[in-house]
Design a protein around this motif. Structure first.
Motif, PDB file in Angstrom:
ATOM      1  N   PHE A 299       2.824 -10.901   3.410  1.00 15.88           N
ATOM      2  CA  PHE A 299       2.496 -10.247   4.676  1.00 15.88           C
ATOM      3  C   PHE A 299       3.392 -10.800   5.796  1.00 15.88           C
ATOM      4  CE2 PHE A 299      -0.528 -13.701   3.917  1.00 15.88           C
ATOM      5  CZ  PHE A 299      -0.395 -14.486   5.043  1.00 15.88           C
TER       6      PHE A 299
ATOM      7  N   LYS B 195      -1.351   2.861   6.080  1.00 15.43           N
ATOM      8  CA  LYS B 195      -1.791   1.920   5.064  1.00 15.43           C
ATOM      9  C   LYS B 195      -0.971   0.635   5.153  1.00 15.43           C
ATOM     10  CE  LYS B 195      -2.500   1.402   0.087  1.00 15.43           C
ATOM     11  NZ  LYS B 195      -2.354   2.016  -1.256  1.00 15.43           N
ATOM     12  N   ASN B 196      -1.658  -0.517   5.131  1.00 13.49           N
ATOM     13  CA  ASN B 196      -1.041  -1.862   5.179  1.00 13.49           C
ATOM     14  C   ASN B 196      -0.493  -2.250   6.546  1.00 13.49           C
ATOM     15  OD1 ASN B 196      -1.543  -2.176   2.434  1.00 13.49           O
ATOM     16  ND2 ASN B 196       0.435  -1.305   1.851  1.00 13.49           N
TER      17      ASN B 196
ATOM     18  N   ASN C 153      -8.061  -8.044   4.519  1.00 13.82           N
ATOM     19  CA  ASN C 153      -7.291  -6.885   4.975  1.00 13.82           C
ATOM     20  C   ASN C 153      -8.211  -5.875   5.659  1.00 13.82           C
ATOM     21  OD1 ASN C 153      -4.991  -7.951   3.730  1.00 13.82           O
ATOM     22  ND2 ASN C 153      -5.462  -6.919   1.792  1.00 13.82           N
TER      23      ASN C 153
ATOM     24  N   TYR D  94       1.731  -6.514   8.744  1.00 10.75           N
ATOM     25  CA  TYR D  94       2.116  -5.571   7.692  1.00 10.75           C
ATOM     26  C   TYR D  94       1.985  -6.273   6.343  1.00 10.75           C
ATOM     27  CZ  TYR D  94       4.652  -2.248   4.833  1.00 10.75           C
ATOM     28  OH  TYR D  94       4.993  -1.352   3.851  1.00 10.75           O
ATOM     29  N   GLN D  95       1.275  -5.633   5.404  1.00 13.41           N
ATOM     30  CA  GLN D  95       1.033  -6.192   4.082  1.00 13.41           C
ATOM     31  C   GLN D  95       1.942  -5.512   3.056  1.00 13.41           C
ATOM     32  OE1 GLN D  95      -1.570  -8.443   3.589  1.00 13.41           O
ATOM     33  NE2 GLN D  95      -2.484  -8.284   5.612  1.00 13.41           N
ATOM     34  N   PHE D  96       2.466  -6.267   2.087  1.00 18.28           N
ATOM     35  CA  PHE D  96       3.174  -5.680   0.956  1.00 18.28           C
ATOM     36  C   PHE D  96       3.018  -6.601  -0.252  1.00 18.28           C
ATOM     37  CE2 PHE D  96       5.978  -8.094   3.615  1.00 18.28           C
ATOM     38  CZ  PHE D  96       6.807  -8.827   2.771  1.00 18.28           C
TER      39      PHE D  96
END
Length: 386
Positions: free
Chosen positions: A352, A266-267, A208, A346-348
């Motif tokens: 992703f 963020k992310n 990341n 986009y990361q969660f």
């Protein structure tokens, strides 16, 4: 004494059994060594204020892919060549091999940036894509293999006839038999700022990027393709293309470019990569074919080599033949190519989302022949770390 001997043998047996249990097969030890090396190299030399290495190393990704190729070949039929056919003039023939844009579904499985992917076309006979990738802190390697067939061809020709009049025509048609295209693109690059910038974060999500950073990049690329339409029912087309029925192209390039990862939230990550490349090695091999019909003959004419006049109907398909008569290899001049890429990630949690694309433009000049290839794809991906 017997009791001591029995005790000794018991202890020896237990020791041997324990040793055998601890001794793993060599293949497992080798895989464990590779795993240890990859895990250590994933964090070696990076600034973890900029790049975060996830604890879960595996990634499984489902991909929706749109892929397109536009191959444009231009050849000049010189006066000397046409004179052999009894024609006084000069024509330039430009043919376009452009299949329908391919839509495919696929998957990628990787371990910390080392992985394999396969995409299967949702359109009949549109093609297949296989990808291999390996990315580290300062380097990246990618191989993309594509195979497809098409019946679609565009023709554009212009020139001066025997009376000195300029003539130009354009047409789209379908060939009688398949045009088979196989291509492979390999690229490798080195990032000078691997401490703060990660290519892997933008294109395989093995790490990341948590703060914005960019890097100068040095890249190399190898491109090769083969175009084969040497089927008997394509014999008339082959004659219009200067008796060429099969082409193999190899091209090696080197370039310098720049890539930037922007993290506005963020992310959320945006990447843009641009790299002009000089093609230093250009090799083209063409294969010549003869068929038993001659498109340049008029009704009533007789060919010195015994070829037939093409009839007005399609009866020529019943007995047309094609014979390979040799090949010619030539080397082209240095050419300027271009490689461009972009992505959004986009990361969660462990998941992703990613949308990424790549555009390659190749130019190739040999003698009286030019080749232009535009190759691009866009991936939409959903991945999970395991």
């Amino acid at each position: 004494m017997k009791q001591k001997t029995a005790l000794f043998l018991l202890l020896l047996t237990c020791s041997i059994q324990g040793f055998a249990q601890d001794r793993k097969p060599w293949i497992l030890r080798a895989l464990n060594a590779v795993k240890t090396y990859i895990d250590s190299s994933a964090v070696k030399g990076i600034d973890q204020r900029y790049i975060e290495v996830p604890k879960k190393p595996w990634a499984v990704v489902l991909k929706y892919n749109t892929n397109d190729m536009d191959l444009r070949a231009t050849s000049t039929l010189s006066k000397e060549h046409l004179a052999q056919k009894g024609i006084d003039g000069e024509f330039t023939w430009e043919s376009t091999f452009k299949p329908r844009s391919e839509i495919s579904l696929g998957a990628w499985v990787g371990y910390r940036g080392y992985g394999f992917g396969y995409s299967y076309s949702l359109q009949r006979s549109a093609g297949r894509n296989i990808t291999f990738g390996a990315t580290g802190a300062n380097y990246g390697l990618n191989l993309r293999i594509r195979r497809f067939k098409t019946h679609e061809i565009g023709a554009h020709y212009w020139g001066y006839d025997e009376d000195g009049h300029f003539d130009e025509n354009e047409a789209n048609a379908e060939t009688w038999d398949d045009i088979m295209v196989r291509s492979a693109i390999f690229d490798g690059f080195y990032m000078f700022n691997g401490k703060h910038f990660s290519y892997a974060a933008a294109y395989d999500q093995s790490v990341n990027q948590i703060r914005s950073a960019g890097s100068l990049m040095l890249g190399v690329m190898w491109f090769q393709t083969s175009i084969d339409y040497a089927a008997p029912t394509n014999g008339l087309l082959i004659q219009m293309l200067g008796d060429v029925g099969r082409v193999k192209i190899h091209e090696g390039s080197i370039g310098v470019g720049y890539a930037y990862n922007w993290v506005p939230l963020k992310n959320l990550l945006f990447n843009v990569t641009a790299m002009p490349m000089l093609s230093l090695y250009n090799r083209t091999k063409v294969y010549f074919y003869d068929c038993n019909y001659d498109i340049f003959l008029e009704e009533g004419e007789v060919s010195p080599t015994g070829k037939k006049v093409v009839p007005d109907d399609d009866s020529w398909q019943e007995d047309i033949t094609l014979t390979e008569r040799g090949s010619h290899t030539s080397y082209g001049k240095v050419a300027l190519n271009f490689d461009a890429r972009a992505s959004i990630t986009y990361q969660f949690d462990r998941f992703f989302l990613n949308v990424s694309g790549q555009l390659n433009h190749f130019r190739h000049n040999v003698d009286n022949n030019q080749l232009r290839l535009t190759d691009w794809y866009v991936n939409a991906s959903l991945g999970v770390r395991l």
